[in-house]
Design a protein around this motif. Structure first.
Motif, PDB file in Angstrom:
ATOM      1  N   ASN A  69       0.881  -0.976  -0.100  1.00  0.00           N
ATOM      2  CA  ASN A  69       0.021  -0.008  -0.075  1.00  0.00           C
ATOM      3  C   ASN A  69       0.660   1.183   0.043  1.00  0.00           C
ATOM      4  O   ASN A  69       0.531   2.205   0.877  1.00  0.00           O
ATOM      5  N   ALA A  70       1.726   1.295  -1.167  1.00  0.00           N
ATOM      6  CA  ALA A  70       2.431   2.512  -1.083  1.00  0.00           C
ATOM      7  C   ALA A  70       2.136   3.954  -1.245  1.00  0.00           C
ATOM      8  O   ALA A  70       0.956   3.897  -1.702  1.00  0.00           O
ATOM      9  N   GLY A  71       2.672   4.909  -0.661  1.00  0.00           N
ATOM     10  CA  GLY A  71       2.251   6.194  -0.467  1.00  0.00           C
ATOM     11  C   GLY A  71       2.853   7.192  -1.594  1.00  0.00           C
ATOM     12  O   GLY A  71       2.363   7.244  -2.910  1.00  0.00           O
ATOM     13  N   GLY A  72       3.998   7.539  -1.153  1.00  0.00           N
ATOM     14  CA  GLY A  72       4.713   8.498  -2.244  1.00  0.00           C
ATOM     15  C   GLY A  72       4.381   9.973  -2.191  1.00  0.00           C
ATOM     16  O   GLY A  72       3.813  10.395  -1.083  1.00  0.00           O
ATOM     17  N   THR A  73       4.419  10.708  -3.099  1.00  0.00           N
ATOM     18  CA  THR A  73       4.662  12.076  -3.303  1.00  0.00           C
ATOM     19  C   THR A  73       3.315  12.805  -3.428  1.00  0.00           C
ATOM     20  O   THR A  73       3.148  14.118  -3.412  1.00  0.00           O
ATOM     21  N   GLN A  74       2.192  12.099  -3.974  1.00  0.00           N
ATOM     22  CA  GLN A  74       0.997  12.706  -4.114  1.00  0.00           C
ATOM     23  C   GLN A  74      -0.344  12.255  -3.545  1.00  0.00           C
ATOM     24  O   GLN A  74      -1.212  12.420  -4.128  1.00  0.00           O
ATOM     25  N   VAL A  75       0.120  11.620  -2.361  1.00  0.00           N
ATOM     26  CA  VAL A  75      -1.052  11.034  -1.732  1.00  0.00           C
ATOM     27  C   VAL A  75      -2.211  12.003  -1.215  1.00  0.00           C
ATOM     28  O   VAL A  75      -2.990  11.826  -1.127  1.00  0.00           O
ATOM     29  N   LEU A  76      -1.627  13.337  -0.892  1.00  0.00           N
ATOM     30  CA  LEU A  76      -2.646  14.122  -0.179  1.00  0.00           C
ATOM     31  C   LEU A  76      -3.487  14.487  -1.357  1.00  0.00           C
ATOM     32  O   LEU A  76      -4.737  15.038  -0.918  1.00  0.00           O
ATOM     33  N   GLU A 112       1.271  -7.165   1.997  1.00  0.00           N
ATOM     34  CA  GLU A 112       2.808  -7.708   2.088  1.00  0.00           C
ATOM     35  C   GLU A 112       2.999  -9.252   1.843  1.00  0.00           C
ATOM     36  O   GLU A 112       3.894  -9.863   2.400  1.00  0.00           O
ATOM     37  N   GLY A 113       2.341  -9.773   0.977  1.00  0.00           N
ATOM     38  CA  GLY A 113       2.709 -10.995   0.442  1.00  0.00           C
ATOM     39  C   GLY A 113       2.249 -12.046   1.488  1.00  0.00           C
ATOM     40  O   GLY A 113       2.619 -13.213   1.171  1.00  0.00           O
ATOM     41  N   THR A 114       1.688 -11.793   2.320  1.00  0.00           N
ATOM     42  CA  THR A 114       1.190 -12.882   3.307  1.00  0.00           C
ATOM     43  C   THR A 114      -0.244 -13.431   3.213  1.00  0.00           C
ATOM     44  O   THR A 114      -0.571 -14.642   3.928  1.00  0.00           O
ATOM     45  N   LEU A 115      -0.817 -12.771   2.497  1.00  0.00           N
ATOM     46  CA  LEU A 115      -2.395 -13.344   2.145  1.00  0.00           C
ATOM     47  C   LEU A 115      -2.464 -13.948   0.714  1.00  0.00           C
ATOM     48  O   LEU A 115      -3.534 -14.922   0.656  1.00  0.00           O
ATOM     49  N   ILE A 162       3.102   3.558  13.637  1.00  0.00           N
ATOM     50  CA  ILE A 162       4.488   3.427  13.506  1.00  0.00           C
ATOM     51  C   ILE A 162       4.717   2.890  12.064  1.00  0.00           C
ATOM     52  O   ILE A 162       5.943   2.621  11.778  1.00  0.00           O
ATOM     53  N   SER A 163       4.017   2.665  11.339  1.00  0.00           N
ATOM     54  CA  SER A 163       4.431   2.445   9.738  1.00  0.00           C
ATOM     55  C   SER A 163       3.231   3.232   8.911  1.00  0.00           C
ATOM     56  O   SER A 163       2.184   2.974   8.833  1.00  0.00           O
ATOM     57  N   ALA A 164       3.580   4.226   8.453  1.00  0.00           N
ATOM     58  CA  ALA A 164       2.756   5.018   7.558  1.00  0.00           C
ATOM     59  C   ALA A 164       2.520   4.467   6.171  1.00  0.00           C
ATOM     60  O   ALA A 164       1.668   4.111   5.680  1.00  0.00           O
ATOM     61  N   GLU A 165       3.773   4.091   5.610  1.00  0.00           N
ATOM     62  CA  GLU A 165       3.669   3.586   3.855  1.00  0.00           C
ATOM     63  C   GLU A 165       4.748   2.392   3.654  1.00  0.00           C
ATOM     64  O   GLU A 165       4.486   1.951   2.658  1.00  0.00           O
ATOM     65  N   HIS A 166       5.599   2.138   4.495  1.00  0.00           N
ATOM     66  CA  HIS A 166       6.702   1.332   3.864  1.00  0.00           C
ATOM     67  C   HIS A 166       6.083  -0.438   4.435  1.00  0.00           C
ATOM     68  O   HIS A 166       6.555  -1.319   3.911  1.00  0.00           O
ATOM     69  N   GLY A 167       5.154  -0.480   5.264  1.00  0.00           N
ATOM     70  CA  GLY A 167       4.600  -1.691   5.916  1.00  0.00           C
ATOM     71  C   GLY A 167       5.565  -2.065   7.161  1.00  0.00           C
ATOM     72  O   GLY A 167       6.162  -1.368   7.762  1.00  0.00           O
ATOM     73  N   ARG A 223       6.560 -12.532   8.357  1.00  0.00           N
ATOM     74  CA  ARG A 223       6.529 -11.001   7.882  1.00  0.00           C
ATOM     75  C   ARG A 223       5.103 -10.536   8.583  1.00  0.00           C
ATOM     76  O   ARG A 223       4.004 -11.218   8.514  1.00  0.00           O
ATOM     77  N   VAL A 224       5.005  -9.457   8.640  1.00  0.00           N
ATOM     78  CA  VAL A 224       3.930  -8.665   9.273  1.00  0.00           C
ATOM     79  C   VAL A 224       3.402  -9.305  10.976  1.00  0.00           C
ATOM     80  O   VAL A 224       3.527  -8.550  11.832  1.00  0.00           O
ATOM     81  N   LEU A 225       3.176 -10.693  10.851  1.00  0.00           N
ATOM     82  CA  LEU A 225       2.899 -11.403  12.023  1.00  0.00           C
ATOM     83  C   LEU A 225       3.664 -12.400  12.459  1.00  0.00           C
ATOM     84  O   LEU A 225       4.248 -12.984  11.543  1.00  0.00           O
TER      85      LEU A 225
END
Ligand SMILES: Cc1cc2nc3c(=O)[nH]c(=O)nc-3n(C[C@H](O)[C@H](O)[C@H](O)COP(=O)(O)OP(=O)(O)OC[C@H]3O[C@@H](n4cnc5c(N)ncnc54)[C@H](O)[C@@H]3O)c2cc1C
Length: 475
Positions: free
Chosen positions: A150-157, A202-205, A427-432, A470-472
Motif C-alpha cells: 500500500n505504497a504512498g509516495g509524493t501525491q497522496v494528499l 505484504e505477500g502474506t495472504l 509506527i508504519s505510514a507507508e513502508h509496511g 512477516r507482519v505477524l
C-alpha cells in the motif's frame, strides 16, 4: 528438493527456475535494498503469467515449502527476501510486465503485477492520462509491490495511496486458486472487500498477479516550488495556507530538515540546491497542478506565498522555471534516502501523525533522542501533506553504523514509537511492517485488531507458506 525443482521447472520452464547450482549468484533476489536482511533462497522462480504463478504455488504447497513474493525488491522493511534457512522459494513477478488493457472511457488501466511503476505511469501518459502514484523507487518497484505494501509516495494528499488508486485485483491464493476481482467499478458493495484485504498484506495472504488502476486527466500545468521555512510549526502553517488557497490543485507537500539536505550536499555535490545559503533550517517542496494554464497556476501560487511571507511561515521561495528544473527539485528530495545510505546504515522510522501534532512530536522527540544518544543526528524529511515523516536516526560522526545499530536501535525505537503513540500516530505510514516492525506491532496495535489479523492469516494461509514470519509472528 529434486521433486520440487522438477515440478517448478514443469510449471515455468527450466530457464525460469534459478538455483545456485544452475545460476551461481542469486544475491540480487536474496539481498534487500538496505542490505540489512541478507538471506538464502532454495530457488528463485520467475513465472510468466497467472496460470504459472498458480502452478508454482501448488507445487510449493504440495511440498510444504514457503514462498516469498518479490517485485522490484525495493521494500524497506525486510519483506521481499528469503530468510537465512535456504529453504524458501523466491517468487519473482518481474517477468509479468504486460499491460492488459486500457479503458479510456472508464479511465482505467489493467496491468500485470510485475509492471515497473514508471512503465505504468508512461502507459497512462501515452494514452493521455495521469497515473499519480509516484515515489523515488519508481524506476524499479513494481505495481504488485506497491499494492502489497500500500505504497504512498509524493501525491497522496491529492490522489490517495496505492489502495485508493486500485479498483480491481487478481491474485493467487495460498492453495493455488486464482481469484479474479479485476473490476474497473467505482461502486461494488457485494460483501467483504477482498481487494482491500490483499492491498497492504505484504505477500502474506495471496500473490497479486494483476490490477485495474484508476487514471486521472493530465494537468494543463504543473509548478514546483522550493521554500525556506523557519520551523516545523511554520511548515504546518504553510501547508494549511496552501490547502486553503489551492484546494485539490495542491498535489505535493514535502518537508526536509537542513541535516538531510547536508547529506545530499556531501554525497552528491554535483546537485546544486536552491536557496542553499538561506539560514532557515527547513525546506518545503510544494507542487501545484492546474487544469487551466500555467499562468493560472502561477497566480494561485503567488497568492499562497504572499500570505505565507506576510504571516512568517515562509521566508523565501524559488519556483522551478522549466520541467528540467522541476525534476531537479524532486531529484534533490528523492536523493535523501540514497545520501543517507551513503552516510551509513541508519535507524529508519516511517511514521504518521495527525499533521496538527507534528511540531510538538518533533520538538519532544528531537530532545529525548539528543538526551539519550550523545551526538545523534536526525534525518527528518517526508510527506508532510500526509502527516508522514521519515524520522531517521543516523550515528554520530565517527561511530560505525554496525556499532550504532547494535547499541542504539532498541533505544531509538522505544523513544520514537512511544512518542508516536502518545501523539496519536502510527509506527508504519507507508513502508509496511515486514520483519522490521513485526515485533513492535503488538505494542502499538489494538489487541483485538491484531487477533483478527491472525485469524485472517490462518484462514487464508493455514499452512503458513506465504511470506511466513512477516507482519505477524507465526512461529
Ligand atoms: C529510494 C526509495 C524510496 C522509496 N520511497 C517510498 C515512498 O515514497 N513511499 C512508499 O510508500 N514507499 C517508498 N519506498 C518503499 C516502497 O515500499 C517500495 O519502493 C515499493 O512499494 C515496493 O515495491 P517492490 O515492487 O519493490 O516490492 P518488493 O520490495 O519486491 O516487495 C515488498 C513487499 O511486497 C510483497 N510483494 C511484492 N510483490 C508482490 C506481489 N505481486 N504479490 C504479493 N506480494 C508482493 C513482498 O513479499 C514484500 O513483502 C521507497 C523505497 C526506496 C528504495
Amino acid at each position: 528438493m529434486a521433486e520440487l525443482l522438477a515440478a517448478l521447472r514443469q510449471a515455468v520452464g527450466q530457464p525460469n527456475v534459478l538455483t545456485r547450482a544452475t545460476h551461481g549468484d542469486l544475491s540480487a533476489w536474496e539481498n534487500d535494498w538496505r542490505k540489512r536482511w541478507p538471506g538464502h533462497a532454495r530457488a528463485v522462480v520467475r513465472p510468466g503469467n497467472t496460470e504459472e504463478v498458480a502452478a508454482v504455488v501448488k507445487a510449493c504447497t504440495q511440498h510444504g515449502v514457503a514462498l516469498v513474493p518479490q517485485g522490484g525488491n525495493t521494500g524497506l522493511v525486510g519483506g521481499s527476501g528469503p530468510d537465512g534457512t535456504g529453504t524458501q522459494v523466491v517468487l519473482s513477478l518481474q517477468r509479468m510486465h504486460r499491460v492488459r488493457g486500457l479503458d479510456a472511457a472508464n479511465a482505467t488501466l489493467t496491468v500485470e503485477a510485475g509492471c515497473v511503476l514508471q512503465a505504468v505511469q508512461q502507459a497512462a501518459r501515452d494514452a493521455g492520462f495521469l497515473f499519480p502514484l509516484s515515489l523515488a523507487a519508481e524506476g524499479s518497484c513494481t505495481i504488485g509491490g506497491n499494492l502489497a505494501t500500500n505504497a504512498g509516495g509524493t501525491q497522496v494528499l491529492r490522489f490517495g495511496n496505492a489502495r485508493d488508486l486500485c479498483l480491481g485485483i487478481e491474485a493467487v491464493t495460498a492453495s493455488g486458486e486464482v481469484v479474479n476481482l479485476l473490476s474497473g467499478l467505482r461502486k461494488d458493495n457485494t460483501g467483504y472487500d477482498l481487494r482491500n484485504l490483499l492491498v497492504g498484506s505484504e505477500g502474506t495472504l495471496g500473490i497479486i498477479t494483476a490490477a485495474t488502476l484508476k487514471l486521472f486527466p493530465l494537468p494543463a500545468a504543473q509548478l514546483t516550488a522550493w521554500v525556506a521555512v523557519p520551523s516545523m510549526a511554520a511548515a504546518v502553517s504553510l501547508l494549511g495556507t496552501a490547502q486553503r488557497l489551492l484546494g485539490p490543485a495542491l498535489t505535493g507537500f514535502e518537508v526536509m530538515n537542513a541535516f538531510s539536505l547536508s547529506l545530499v550536499a556531501r554525497h552528491m555535490p554535483q546537485l546544486t540546491q536552491p536557496l542553499a545559503a538561506h539560514a532557515d533550517p527547513w525546506r518545503v517542496l510544494l507542487e501545484v497542478q492546474d487544469v487551466e494554464s500555467e499562468a493560472h497556476a502561477q497566480a494561485r501560487l503567488e497568492a499562497v506565498f504572499e500570505v505565507a511571507m506576510a504571516n512568517g511561515c515562509a521566508s523565501d521561495a524559488a519556483v522551478a522555471q522549466s520541467v528540467a528544473q522541476s525534476r531537479h527539485f524532486w531529484h534533490l528530495r528523492e536523493s535523501i534516502p540514497l545520501a543517507q545510505a551513503e552516510e551509513g546504515t541508519n535507524i529508519k522510522h516511517d511514521i504518521s501523525l495527525p499533521v496538527s501534532a507534528i511540531p510538538a512530536f518533533v520538538e519532544a522527540t528531537d530532545a529525548a533522542l539528543a538526551q539519550a544518544i550523545e551526538g545523534v543526528r536526525l534525518v527528518n524529511f517526508g510527506h508532510l501533506g500526509d502527516g508522514n515523516l521519515h524520522y531517521n536516526v543516523q550515528a554520530p560522526p565517527g561511530v560505525s553504523a554496525a556499532e550504532f545499530l547494535a547499541a542504539q536501535e532498541a533505544v531509538a525505537n522505544a523513544i520514537v514509537y512511544q512518542a508516536v503513540a502518545q501523539h496519536g500516530g502510527s509506527i508504519s505510514a507507508e513502508h509496511g511492517v515486514g520483519w522490521l516492525k513485526r515485533d513492535e506491532l503488538p505494542h502499538y496495535k489494538d489487541a483485538t485488531a491484531l487477533a483478527w489479523m491472525r485469524q485472517i492469516k490462518r484462514a487464508l494461509d493455514p499452512a503458513n507458506l506465504l511470506n511466513p514470519g512477516r507482519v505477524l509472528r507465526t512461529d
